[in-house]
Structure formats: structure tokens, C-alpha cells
Design a protein around this motif. Sequence first.
Motif, PDB file in Angstrom:
ATOM      1  N   ALA A  54       0.827  -1.209   0.000  1.00 12.83           N
ATOM      2  CA  ALA A  54       0.000   0.000   0.000  1.00 12.83           C
ATOM      3  C   ALA A  54       0.860   1.256   0.000  1.00 12.83           C
ATOM      4  CB  ALA A  54      -0.922  -0.007   1.222  1.00 12.83           C
ATOM      5  N   VAL A  55       1.988   1.215   0.707  1.00 15.01           N
ATOM      6  CA  VAL A  55       2.915   2.355   0.707  1.00 15.01           C
ATOM      7  C   VAL A  55       3.387   2.637  -0.718  1.00 15.01           C
ATOM      8  CG1 VAL A  55       5.198   3.140   1.440  1.00 15.01           C
ATOM      9  CG2 VAL A  55       3.679   2.036   3.080  1.00 15.01           C
ATOM     10  N   ARG A  56       3.772   1.586  -1.415  1.00 11.76           N
ATOM     11  CA  ARG A  56       4.277   1.770  -2.781  1.00 11.76           C
ATOM     12  C   ARG A  56       3.172   2.207  -3.737  1.00 11.76           C
ATOM     13  NH1 ARG A  56       4.702  -1.543  -7.187  1.00 11.76           N
ATOM     14  NH2 ARG A  56       3.910  -3.333  -6.031  1.00 11.76           N
ATOM     15  N   LEU A  57       2.007   1.575  -3.620  1.00 11.45           N
ATOM     16  CA  LEU A  57       0.939   1.835  -4.585  1.00 11.45           C
ATOM     17  C   LEU A  57       0.294   3.205  -4.409  1.00 11.45           C
ATOM     18  CD1 LEU A  57      -0.646  -1.722  -4.494  1.00 11.45           C
ATOM     19  CD2 LEU A  57       0.657  -0.721  -6.374  1.00 11.45           C
ATOM     20  N   THR A  58       0.415   3.780  -3.219  1.00 15.27           N
ATOM     21  CA  THR A  58      -0.094   5.140  -3.010  1.00 15.27           C
ATOM     22  C   THR A  58       0.974   6.197  -3.271  1.00 15.27           C
ATOM     23  OG1 THR A  58       0.435   4.999  -0.649  1.00 15.27           O
ATOM     24  CG2 THR A  58      -1.814   4.393  -1.321  1.00 15.27           C
ATOM     25  N   SER A  60       3.742   6.545  -1.609  1.00 14.90           N
ATOM     26  CA  SER A  60       4.190   7.071  -0.320  1.00 14.90           C
ATOM     27  C   SER A  60       5.541   6.509   0.109  1.00 14.90           C
ATOM     28  CB  SER A  60       3.144   6.739   0.759  1.00 14.90           C
ATOM     29  OG  SER A  60       1.865   7.222   0.400  1.00 14.90           O
ATOM     30  N   GLY A  61       6.259   5.891  -0.817  1.00 14.09           N
ATOM     31  CA  GLY A  61       7.519   5.253  -0.469  1.00 14.09           C
ATOM     32  C   GLY A  61       8.536   6.193   0.133  1.00 14.09           C
ATOM     33  N   LEU A  62       8.499   7.467  -0.266  1.00 13.10           N
ATOM     34  CA  LEU A  62       9.393   8.465   0.312  1.00 13.10           C
ATOM     35  C   LEU A  62       8.595   9.481   1.130  1.00 13.10           C
ATOM     36  CD1 LEU A  62      11.850   9.019  -2.687  1.00 13.10           C
ATOM     37  CD2 LEU A  62      12.180   7.612  -0.646  1.00 13.10           C
ATOM     38  N   GLY A  63       7.441   9.023   1.660  1.00 18.44           N
ATOM     39  CA  GLY A  63       6.652   9.905   2.525  1.00 18.44           C
ATOM     40  C   GLY A  63       7.448  10.348   3.729  1.00 18.44           C
ATOM     41  N   CYS A  64       8.263   9.444   4.279  1.00 16.50           N
ATOM     42  CA  CYS A  64       9.300   9.785   5.255  1.00 16.50           C
ATOM     43  C   CYS A  64      10.621   9.715   4.488  1.00 16.50           C
ATOM     44  CB  CYS A  64       9.306   8.812   6.428  1.00 16.50           C
ATOM     45  SG  CYS A  64       7.922   8.997   7.562  1.00 16.50           S
ATOM     46  N   LEU A  75      11.144  12.559  14.509  1.00 18.32           N
ATOM     47  CA  LEU A  75      11.075  11.097  14.525  1.00 18.32           C
ATOM     48  C   LEU A  75       9.778  10.606  13.900  1.00 18.32           C
ATOM     49  CD1 LEU A  75      12.381   8.437  15.534  1.00 18.32           C
ATOM     50  CD2 LEU A  75      11.114   8.745  17.675  1.00 18.32           C
ATOM     51  N   THR A  76       8.720  11.403  13.994  1.00 20.76           N
ATOM     52  CA  THR A  76       7.403  11.027  13.477  1.00 20.76           C
ATOM     53  C   THR A  76       7.026  11.903  12.292  1.00 20.76           C
ATOM     54  OG1 THR A  76       6.237  12.552  14.948  1.00 20.76           O
ATOM     55  CG2 THR A  76       6.706  10.343  15.799  1.00 20.76           C
ATOM     56  N   ALA A  77       5.971  11.460  11.586  1.00 14.18           N
ATOM     57  CA  ALA A  77       5.456  12.271  10.478  1.00 14.18           C
ATOM     58  C   ALA A  77       4.793  13.528  11.025  1.00 14.18           C
ATOM     59  CB  ALA A  77       4.460  11.457   9.659  1.00 14.18           C
ATOM     60  N   GLY A  82       1.474  15.520   5.155  1.00 13.10           N
ATOM     61  CA  GLY A  82       0.241  15.082   4.520  1.00 13.10           C
ATOM     62  C   GLY A  82       0.036  13.581   4.502  1.00 13.10           C
ATOM     63  N   PHE A  83      -0.743  13.155   3.527  1.00 16.30           N
ATOM     64  CA  PHE A  83      -1.196  11.758   3.398  1.00 16.30           C
ATOM     65  C   PHE A  83      -0.031  10.789   3.247  1.00 16.30           C
ATOM     66  CE2 PHE A  83      -2.355   8.350   0.385  1.00 16.30           C
ATOM     67  CZ  PHE A  83      -3.304   7.679   1.135  1.00 16.30           C
ATOM     68  N   HIS A  84       0.925  11.112   2.389  1.00 21.09           N
ATOM     69  CA  HIS A  84       2.026  10.184   2.113  1.00 21.09           C
ATOM     70  C   HIS A  84       2.886   9.955   3.348  1.00 21.09           C
ATOM     71  CE1 HIS A  84       0.908  10.023  -2.026  1.00 21.09           C
ATOM     72  NE2 HIS A  84       1.196  11.292  -2.257  1.00 21.09           N
TER      73      HIS A  84
END
Length: 336
Positions: A54-58, A60-64, A75-77, A82-84
Motif C-alpha cells: 500500500a505504501v508503494r501503490l499510493t 508514499s515510499g518516500l513519505g518519510c 522522529l514522526t510524520a 500530509g497523506f504520504h
Amino acid sequence: MVGVPNVTRADAVAALRNPLALIAERWTPAPRTVQRAALSALVMSVIIVVTGGAVRLTGSGLGCPTWPKCTADSLTATSAMGFHGAIEFGNRMLTYVLCAAVGWAIIAARAEKPRRAGLTRLGWAQFWLVMSNAVLGGIVVLVGLNPYTVAAHFLLASALIAVAALMWQRTREGDGEPRPLVGKPVRQLVWFLVVASALLIAVGTVVTGAGPHAGDSSEVERMPLDWETVAKLHAVLAWIVVTLTFALWFILKAVDAPRGPLNRTRELFLVLLAQGVIGYVQYFTNLPEVLVGLHMLGSALVWIWVLLVLLALRERPAATVGLPGPAAEAAVGSNA
């Protein structure tokens, strides 16, 4: 009222050195508890694969964008990410849930009586696979979702699923010497099935590495291959696995094999059919994210059932050598 035993300094030191041994001295889980603990670790190993997809498909792989922190300063988002950022950080947090499930399996296995060292080793093998994959996941982020590291990340997760499935199966059988339920040619056929399935999963990671779902909206390196050609090779391997499974089911019926191997083979065939339908539909509909995610779940389930078929080919009774009990007394009586 039951008095609380005095805890000496030596007891405290021993607990710090080996808390698992201390727990095992004071608690004996029921066999069903150990089985459920092992199953929870297996379920979480599948869930972490699906959420990683789901991380990859949205995208969001580099969301952090860094690791082990989410950003250089946090340390946290943060809300600004945002969403990613929430998706990627949420998947990282699920790793702790997976660790808790594996830890529970280790504790339950260590505390079971009589002690089964093999079960405990399988639990610790899962722990080190989780730790290794967590580090590899960090490397995946640091190298900007390099497709080769992403493929290795998935393959290591598949290894975790294999060990978790083996531990779950071992909790439901004894420690006696394994006795084959089918002949050697059938066992060899199943090993061909296992190898073909492993190749199928490996080629699937290449399809992912060359395909359009790079895992982030930015420019991400892809494997220099035509993903449609690799997808066709993946389909050929899938048909080989299906054919081997159908041949195995036919042979097991012909030799009047026990119900265990027959049932697991039939279940595998149904899982493969569902996975094949999803695979072809996603190919001809330009890889919609939902279907790709379901296909990743199906990949994990296929791998589990292939291993269950392999493990169903033998039985392991409880080891009774040197253990007094009704079975041993009956054996003595019969020899009198």
C-alpha cells in the motif's frame, strides 16, 4: 491468600540475564495458546507485506524521506507531510506490532512444557529476519527506492513468511521423527513445485521493479527491462505452478494419499486460481492499484499454501521416548 515468594538478589540478577527462563519457570501455556501465538506472527508477516504494498501503490515510499527518523528533524510524520507521510510512518509503526507478535510467539514457545528448543529457534529466526528487513527497509528509503533493494525487501519478507508458516505448523505436531505419508517421487514433485513457486515470486519482484508503480511521484529508478515481457514470463511460471499443482492432486488421488496432503493441495489450487484471475485482470486493465495490492496478498497466500503442502507430506508424532505416560504404560503392558 497465597503468599508471594521472596525474590532474592540472585533471582533478580537471573531475571535480568534471562527473562525468558524466568517466565518459563512461572507459566506454562496451553498448546492452543502457543499455536495462536505462532499464527499471530504469521498473520502479521502477511499484513506487513500488504501494507508495504500500500505504501508503494499510493506513492508514499518516500513519505518519510529519511531513516530511522521520518525527517531530519522529526522522529514522526508531521501534519505538513500530509497523506504520504502518514502512510509511510504508519507502515513503520506496524513493524513494532509485528515485533510484538513475534515476541509473543517466542515467549509462548519458550514457556511450553516440555521445552521445545526447535520452536524457540524458529521464533528467534523470525525476530532476526524482522530486524534485518527493517534495516533493509531503511536502506530502501535512503537510496531513493532503488528497485533492486525493493525486490530484496520483498524477498526477505517472503523468507519471514516461510519461517512463520513453518513455526505455525510445528506447533500443531510433535517432535518425533518425521514419517513420510507419500512416496519419494511425490515428494520430489512437491519440491519442484516449491522451487517453481520461489521463482514465480522472484520474477514477480522483477515485474514490480520494471513496472509503472515506482512507489513515489518523483523520478524513481526502474529496472531496465520491458515490464510487459517480464510479466509474460511471470505468467508462464504461474501456469507451470498451476500445472504442477493439478498433477500433484491427480497423483495423490491415484495413490489414495491421506486427507492432509489432498486437502492442502486442493486449497492451493483454489488459491492459485483466484490469484491467476486477479493477475490477468490487472494486466489487461493497466495495473490498477487495488488489484495490484490484492495480487501481493495473493502472492503471500500462494507461498504459504505451497509450504503447507510440503509440510503435509509427513507427520511428526509426539516424542514419547523417556517420558512416562499412558502411551508408555500401554507399550510396556503389550510387551509383558
